[in-house]
Design an enzyme around this catalytic site. Structure first.
Site, PDB file in Angstrom:
ATOM      1  N   LYS A  69       0.857  -1.190   0.000  1.00  0.00           N
ATOM      2  CA  LYS A  69       0.000   0.000   0.000  1.00  0.00           C
ATOM      3  C   LYS A  69       0.883   1.227   0.000  1.00  0.00           C
ATOM      4  CE  LYS A  69      -4.087   1.973   0.515  1.00  0.00           C
ATOM      5  NZ  LYS A  69      -3.699   2.819  -0.659  1.00  0.00           N
ATOM      6  N   LYS A  93       4.894   2.187   8.441  1.00  0.00           N
ATOM      7  CA  LYS A  93       3.704   2.976   8.794  1.00  0.00           C
ATOM      8  C   LYS A  93       2.480   2.062   8.939  1.00  0.00           C
ATOM      9  CE  LYS A  93       3.524   6.753   6.371  1.00  0.00           C
ATOM     10  NZ  LYS A  93       3.215   7.724   5.288  1.00  0.00           N
ATOM     11  N   LYS A 105       5.105   2.064  -3.010  1.00  0.00           N
ATOM     12  CA  LYS A 105       5.086   3.475  -3.428  1.00  0.00           C
ATOM     13  C   LYS A 105       5.324   3.548  -4.921  1.00  0.00           C
ATOM     14  CE  LYS A 105       4.775   7.507  -1.274  1.00  0.00           C
ATOM     15  NZ  LYS A 105       4.176   7.709   0.071  1.00  0.00           N
ATOM     16  N   THR A 189      -4.763  12.827   6.628  1.00  0.00           N
ATOM     17  CA  THR A 189      -3.353  12.873   7.056  1.00  0.00           C
ATOM     18  C   THR A 189      -3.200  13.892   8.182  1.00  0.00           C
ATOM     19  OG1 THR A 189      -2.688  12.278   4.822  1.00  0.00           O
ATOM     20  CG2 THR A 189      -0.980  13.206   6.250  1.00  0.00           C
ATOM     21  N   ASN A 219      -1.912  19.493   0.676  1.00  0.00           N
ATOM     22  CA  ASN A 219      -3.046  18.875   1.367  1.00  0.00           C
ATOM     23  C   ASN A 219      -2.843  18.856   2.886  1.00  0.00           C
ATOM     24  OD1 ASN A 219      -4.104  16.315   2.722  1.00  0.00           O
ATOM     25  ND2 ASN A 219      -5.451  16.443   0.962  1.00  0.00           N
ATOM     26  N   SER A 350      -7.382   5.496   3.995  1.00  0.00           N
ATOM     27  CA  SER A 350      -7.303   4.709   2.753  1.00  0.00           C
ATOM     28  C   SER A 350      -7.743   3.272   3.027  1.00  0.00           C
ATOM     29  CB  SER A 350      -5.875   4.686   2.210  1.00  0.00           C
ATOM     30  OG  SER A 350      -5.620   5.794   1.381  1.00  0.00           O
TER      31      SER A 350
HETATM   32  N1  GLU Z   1       0.795   8.899   0.336  1.00  0.00           N
HETATM   33  C1  GLU Z   1       0.280   8.770   1.665  1.00  0.00           C
HETATM   34  C2  GLU Z   1       1.379   8.371   2.626  1.00  0.00           C
HETATM   35  O1  GLU Z   1       2.536   8.614   2.377  1.00  0.00           O
HETATM   36  C3  GLU Z   1      -0.943   7.875   1.727  1.00  0.00           C
HETATM   37  C4  GLU Z   1      -0.760   6.470   1.270  1.00  0.00           C
HETATM   38  C5  GLU Z   1      -2.063   5.698   1.148  1.00  0.00           C
HETATM   39  O2  GLU Z   1      -3.099   6.245   1.454  1.00  0.00           O
HETATM   40  O3  GLU Z   1      -1.977   4.543   0.719  1.00  0.00           O
HETATM   41  O4  GLU Z   1       1.132   7.875   3.686  1.00  0.00           O
END
Ligand code: GLU
Length: 421
Positions: A69, A93, A105, A189, A219, A350
């Site tokens: 993810k 995370k 990513k 976030t 954001n 998410s």
């Molecule tokens: N890009 C965001 C992060 O770095 C969200 C990732 C997601 O929602 O999968 O945590």
């Protein structure tokens, strides 16, 4: 700025965490390398009829705890090293928050501000054409990141549906509500970080009214400004990629958000409502209680860490503080609420979106907020306790907390597993 050796830098935190728990060395060996990183060159037609190509990547760093993810970033300075590092952070995370995911990513090396809307759509669709076999609702689930948004996720979900011949909303999160997006994903976030600070306020000895400086006004930066200002805190300085503003009396957050919505820099508000000029480089040194890095990696390093006056740093960006700067800030008595915890609200909502897509049953915004708050407080408290018990930084505690979960899953797969090979 991304630079070579970013992953090596990030792995310093893994080695540090490993000294605080007894862990099988095989676990560390497995977590030191990305499982797979695919690089492609996307070719799209520009509005003037010419063709242009862009480098793009998708990294599935580790899938021990579930499908990978993580977001897709559109940025001119993106590199393979940066993508792998961001995917490494996603791995930790998701484990910090106990989400049933590994880390991934993606990125396209592009300045999206230089593309027309039609070109941006073609590029987003080209990305999914290239990576359709890598992503999937049980394999790898993208989402927004720097310079990507719900509109782009909508195009990507649509392209994926066309390729596989059916709607698969759970393949991507951060979609528009009309395409199965979740309520509350937009500010998730920042909201996660906000719940965390509120929950730990007493332990952190925070003032009733805090003076806050925010680096980056995308954001995360805009939403944290709005949430904190609504509680009466003073936003005394804000920067973006083109400039910065300050006001000791408190900036007008609505005015800043309006400027961004109109495509202007926050610096465009200088001279209005008491907003004064500030050099963007000086933002981290502003006199404040809370500093919120909400831009890119390595913004606080050994050169400027000594100038930080805030006693609390909330990392809404990924990797904004280098390991050298960590040490300098720790010596000055500052507490850092680290990225893999502080900005995990985004991936948590998410996850809620993915769950709702799969069950075809949608939650109210109050349910989303309540569930996010419960998880932020539960994991935040657990990590805070590890930090106190082991007398380590909150960052090290967060890595220890996640590493324990990752090790357990790696072990549970067994030695013959494809997943742990
Ligand atoms: N890009 C965001 C992060 O770095 C969200 C990732 C997601 O929602 O999968 O945590």
């Amino acid at each position: 700025m991304p630079e070579d050796g970013l992953l090596d830098h990030a792995l310093v935190r893994l080695d540090e965490a490993a000294t605080h728990i007894s862990i099988d060395p095989d676990v560390i060996e497995k977590l030191k390398y990305a499982r797979e990183t695919t690089k492609v060159r996307l070719m799209i037609r520009m509005d003037d009829g010419s063709r242009k190509s862009f480098l793009a990547w998708r990294c599935r760093y580790d899938d021990t705890r579930g499908p990978t993810k993580g977001g897709i970033r559109f940025h001119p300075n993106s590199t393979a090293d940066e993508v792998e590092t961001l995917a490494f952070w996603m791995t930790f995370k998701c484990a910090v928050m106990n989400l049933p995911y590994g880390g991934g990513k993606g990125a396209v090396q592009v300045d999206p501000r230089k593309l027309s809307k039609a070109e941006l759509e073609r590029l987003s669709r080209a990305y999914i054409q290239a990576f359709a076999r890598i992503i999937g609702p049980d394999r790898d689930i993208p989402a927004p990141d720097v310079y990507t948004n719900s509109m782009i996720m909508g195009w990507m979900a649509d392209e994926y549906a066309q390729i596989v011949g059916e709607a698969v909303p759970a393949v991507i999160t951060g979609k528009p509500i009309a395409l199965g997006g979740s309520l509350g994903r937009g500010d998730a976030t920042a909201r996660g970080g906000y719940y965390l600070v509120r929950h730990l306020a007493e332990d952190l000895g925070l003032h009733q009214i805090m003076r806050v400086a925010i680096q980056g006004f995308g954001n995360a930066g805009q939403h944290i400004a709005r949430l904190l200002a609504a509680d009466g805190h003073k936003i005394v300085a804000v920067s973006d990629s083109e400039g910065a503003v300050r006001s000791d009396a408190g900036l007008h957050v609505d005015m800043l958000i309006d400027a961004k919505a109109a495509g202007r820099s926050v610096a465009g508000t200088i001279g209005q409502g008491g907003h004064e000029f500030l050099s963007a480089d000086d933002l981290v040194a502003v006199d404040c209680d809370l500093l919120v890095p909400a831009a890119l990696e390595n913004m606080i390093d050994e050169k400027n860490a000594g100038s930080v006056k805030a006693k609390l740093v909330l990392e809404l960006a990924n990797g904004p503080v280098t390991p050298e700067a960590d040490d300098i800030l720790a010596r000055s008595g500052a507490v850092i609420l680290p990225d893999i915890l502080a900005n995990a609200g985004g991936v948590t909502v998410s996850y809620f979106e993915w769950v709702q897509n799969r069950q075809g049953f949608y939650w109210t915004v109050d349910e989303i907020h309540g569930r996010l708050r419960t998880i932020m407080e539960r994991e935040g408290r657990a990590i805070w306790n590890v930090a106190k018990e082991k007398k380590v930084s909150v960052r090290t505690a967060a890595y220890v907390h996640a590493l324990g979960r990752l090790a357990e899953a790696i072990e549970a797969h067994g030695t013959q597993s494809f997943f742990t090979s």
